[in-house]
Design a protein around this motif. Structure first.
Motif, PDB file in Angstrom:
ATOM      1  N   ILE A 179       2.072  12.438   1.927  1.00 25.18           N
ATOM      2  CA  ILE A 179       0.928  12.035   0.998  1.00 25.18           C
ATOM      3  C   ILE A 179      -0.144  11.543   2.151  1.00 25.18           C
ATOM      4  N   ARG A 180       0.126  10.840   3.004  1.00 24.68           N
ATOM      5  CA  ARG A 180      -0.918  10.367   4.140  1.00 24.68           C
ATOM      6  C   ARG A 180      -1.408  11.434   4.962  1.00 24.68           C
ATOM      7  N   GLN A 181      -1.060  12.659   5.055  1.00 25.28           N
ATOM      8  CA  GLN A 181      -1.330  13.950   5.363  1.00 25.28           C
ATOM      9  C   GLN A 181      -2.398  14.443   4.551  1.00 25.28           C
ATOM     10  N   GLY A 182      -2.670  14.223   3.306  1.00 26.66           N
ATOM     11  CA  GLY A 182      -3.462  14.804   2.140  1.00 26.66           C
ATOM     12  C   GLY A 182      -2.642  15.706   1.013  1.00 26.66           C
ATOM     13  N   TRP A 183      -1.507  15.469   0.957  1.00 31.03           N
ATOM     14  CA  TRP A 183      -0.626  16.296   0.046  1.00 31.03           C
ATOM     15  C   TRP A 183      -0.638  15.224  -1.228  1.00 31.03           C
ATOM     16  N   GLU A 184      -0.852  15.843  -2.487  1.00 24.48           N
ATOM     17  CA  GLU A 184      -0.740  15.160  -3.590  1.00 24.48           C
ATOM     18  C   GLU A 184       0.204  15.655  -4.603  1.00 24.48           C
ATOM     19  N   ARG A 185       0.514  14.912  -5.450  1.00 19.28           N
ATOM     20  CA  ARG A 185       1.789  15.344  -6.043  1.00 19.28           C
ATOM     21  C   ARG A 185       1.345  16.127  -7.347  1.00 19.28           C
ATOM     22  N   TYR A 238      -6.127   9.444  -2.011  1.00 17.22           N
ATOM     23  CA  TYR A 238      -7.286   9.508  -2.532  1.00 17.22           C
ATOM     24  C   TYR A 238      -7.738   8.786  -3.659  1.00 17.22           C
ATOM     25  N   ARG A 239      -6.922   7.522  -3.833  1.00 20.39           N
ATOM     26  CA  ARG A 239      -7.316   6.637  -4.946  1.00 20.39           C
ATOM     27  C   ARG A 239      -7.554   5.152  -4.097  1.00 20.39           C
ATOM     28  N   ARG A 240      -8.454   4.436  -4.553  1.00 20.53           N
ATOM     29  CA  ARG A 240      -8.689   3.436  -4.047  1.00 20.53           C
ATOM     30  C   ARG A 240      -7.561   2.128  -4.246  1.00 20.53           C
ATOM     31  N   PHE A 241      -7.332   1.362  -3.164  1.00 26.35           N
ATOM     32  CA  PHE A 241      -6.828   0.365  -3.278  1.00 26.35           C
ATOM     33  C   PHE A 241      -7.207  -0.801  -4.131  1.00 26.35           C
ATOM     34  N   ALA A 287       0.858  -1.174   0.115  1.00 29.33           N
ATOM     35  CA  ALA A 287      -0.155   0.187  -0.081  1.00 29.33           C
ATOM     36  C   ALA A 287       1.011   1.182   0.058  1.00 29.33           C
ATOM     37  N   ALA A 288       1.811   0.941   0.892  1.00 23.50           N
ATOM     38  CA  ALA A 288       2.891   2.618   0.753  1.00 23.50           C
ATOM     39  C   ALA A 288       3.489   2.536  -0.615  1.00 23.50           C
ATOM     40  N   ILE A 289       3.905   1.630  -1.310  1.00 24.85           N
ATOM     41  CA  ILE A 289       4.467   1.647  -2.482  1.00 24.85           C
ATOM     42  C   ILE A 289       3.418   2.106  -3.372  1.00 24.85           C
ATOM     43  N   LEU A 290       2.113   1.827  -3.470  1.00 23.81           N
ATOM     44  CA  LEU A 290       1.330   2.327  -4.251  1.00 23.81           C
ATOM     45  C   LEU A 290       0.857   3.813  -4.000  1.00 23.81           C
ATOM     46  N   GLN A 291       0.951   4.147  -2.820  1.00 21.33           N
ATOM     47  CA  GLN A 291       0.706   5.584  -2.652  1.00 21.33           C
ATOM     48  C   GLN A 291       2.006   6.592  -3.151  1.00 21.33           C
ATOM     49  N   LEU A 292       3.006   5.993  -2.861  1.00 25.83           N
ATOM     50  CA  LEU A 292       4.227   6.720  -3.412  1.00 25.83           C
ATOM     51  C   LEU A 292       4.463   6.723  -4.861  1.00 25.83           C
ATOM     52  N   TYR A 293       3.668   5.576  -5.399  1.00 20.45           N
ATOM     53  CA  TYR A 293       3.855   5.647  -7.088  1.00 20.45           C
ATOM     54  C   TYR A 293       2.728   6.552  -7.466  1.00 20.45           C
ATOM     55  N   ARG A 294       1.300   6.576  -6.935  1.00 19.00           N
ATOM     56  CA  ARG A 294       0.410   7.439  -7.515  1.00 19.00           C
ATOM     57  C   ARG A 294       0.602   8.816  -6.962  1.00 19.00           C
TER      58      ARG A 294
END
Length: 459
Positions: A449-455, A276-279, A265-272
């Motif tokens: 990212i987990r605090q709401g920041w989006e790339r 705010y996208r479903r796993f 899950a952490a890798i997916l969040q870093l990649y995306r």
């Protein structure tokens, strides 16, 4: 003393709200148990039965009448009969008009009917206020006071006042009502009692598959291989020796699989670059059953401990020690003491003890009675920080067990490594990736990212 006694009374009696009459259609096990519980809590109970004269098992203090006569006695009617027998209710449409009908029925299998039983009841008696409740509580739980069973009662209905009335009754019985919304939720509520360990299926199937694979893998290496090349019968190893290799490997693998979905899950969040996208559904389900995976792993660890404790009393072990002692006595030789070997064995045992201790601690803190007594940060510290420490200790325990022979080519049989080598693959992968994720440059980005920041956010 008097004040304490008086304060305790309202839990079971003498509340003005509880002096109302409740009607129960049906005199089966659940209807009788529910009626007895209501009588103990101060309600007046009247049973409706097709044969009022033939009911001898009802609790004392309850009145038994025909369906139509009983329905006239109360505005709250609990339908404790099976759906197949609902048809007679159409004859009581006028009597039931405006009354609260509590449907407590369950089916024999999931999706047995196109609509829920509660919705079907609402269609039969459109003038009544149908509420679904009590179907997740057993007759045994009512008789035992729900001390050793679930206290949760799922409630749903379209009329808010009727639903609130039923929830008040649930609370008066010492149970906990959970409002599930409108009557449309009844279909899902009726599935709960029919589900057989829904969150345990994946852990059970996975652990069974691992055990079967590892067992046959060890049989090939330790039983078939010696028989083919040395004509040696090692089938006795299938009773204790091989299981005592399968169980710890399974426990370690399952423990690693508890933490692998979090890493993915952490890798997916870093990649995306966003949270705010479903796993994927498979990852969601995997993460939801991590507690069950951990408890199954703990069970296999317990088996490993028990099997290890019986090693000294095994016939094969006593035979080898006896022969070794006799040989040394005859030859007047003794094996020299090796400090390095002693360190290796003691380290192996110490790591196993510490790992098992933390493993048990993780299992205890996962119990609801314990987890409810700690705050979120404490629970996360135990399950995450101490969880990874447990994985490190158990992995080190296995690595030290291999010792000098870990990468020795002579340890291969038919080019197959020892089983414990296979057990180290997933734990080492998880620990390596986790080490990368906790590096400041990666961890800071993941935290943002987990605090709401989006790339790719425009704001």
């Amino acid at each position: 003393m008097e004040k304490t006694y008086i304060d305790a009374l309202p839990l079971t009696m003498n509340s003005s709200e509880k002096q109302e009459t409740v009607c129960i259609f049906g005199t089966g096990d659940f209807g009788r148990s529910l009626g007895l519980k209501m009588l103990q809590c101060g309600y007046f109970v009247v049973f409706g039965s097709r044969n009022p004269q033939m009911t001898n098992l009802l609790p004392n203090g309850a009145e038994v009448l025909s369906y139509s006569e009983a329905a006239k006695k109360s505005d709250i009617i609990i339908i404790a009969i099976h759906r197949e027998h609902y048809d007679f209710l159409t004859e009581l449409t006028e009597v039931l008009n405006g009354k609260i009908l509590v449907d407590i029925s369950n089916n024999l299998k999931i999706n047995q009917y196109p609509e829920s039983n509660a919705e079907y009841l609402a269609q039969l008696v459109p003038g009544a206020h149908v509420v679904k409740a009590f179907n997740t509580i057993s007759a045994w739980a009512l008789q035992s006071g729900a001390l050793d069973a679930s206290r949760q009662v799922f409630v749903c209905g379209n009329d808010s006042k009727a639903k609130q009335t039923v929830m008040d009754i649930v609370r008066a019985l010492g149970l906990t009502p959970l409002d599930q919304g409108s009557l449309m939720a009844a279909k899902e509520i009726e599935k709960y009692p029919l589900q057989l360990f829904p969150m345990w299926r994946f852990p059970f199937y996975l652990s069974a598959a691992l055990c079967i694979f590892l067992f046959f893998y060890c049989v090939v290496r330790d039983v078939i291989y010696p028989y083919v090349y040395e004509k040696k019968d090692n089938t006795f190893r299938m009773a204790i020796s091989i299981p005592n290799r399968v169980f710890p490997i399974t426990a370690l693998t399952l423990l690693a699989l508890v933490y692998l979905p979090g890493v993915i899950a952490a890798i997916l969040q870093l990649y995306r670059g966003t949270k705010y996208r479903r796993f994927p559904d498979w990852l969601d389900h995997w993460m939801l059953c991590r507690k069950q995976l951990g408890l199954v792993a703990l069970g296999f660890a317990f088996l490993h401990v028990l099997y290890t404790l019986v090693i000294p009393i095994r016939y094969y072990v006593r035979w080898r020690l006896g022969n070794l002692t006799a040989t040394q006595a005859i030859l007047k030789k003794e094996v020299p003491f090796s400090t390095s070997t002693a360190w290796l064995y003691d380290s192996y045992v110490a790591l196993g003890i510490l790992g098992f201790f933390l493993f048990v601690l993780l299992g205890i803190t996962s119990l609801p009675s314990v987890s409810n007594a700690v705050n979120w940060r404490e629970f996360r510290f135990v399950q995450s920080k101490l969880g990874y420490l447990t994985l490190i200790l158990c992995t080190a325990h296995t690595l030290v067990y291999g010792g000098k022979k870990f990468l020795n080519p002579s340890n291969l049989k038919w080019y197959l490594p020892a089983a414990y080598v296979l057990g180290l693959i997933i734990p080492c992968i998880v620990l390596v990736i986790k080490f990368v994720l906790i590096m400041p440059c990666v961890d800071n980005t993941l935290t943002r990212i987990r605090q709401g920041w989006e790339r790719n956010s425009k704001h």
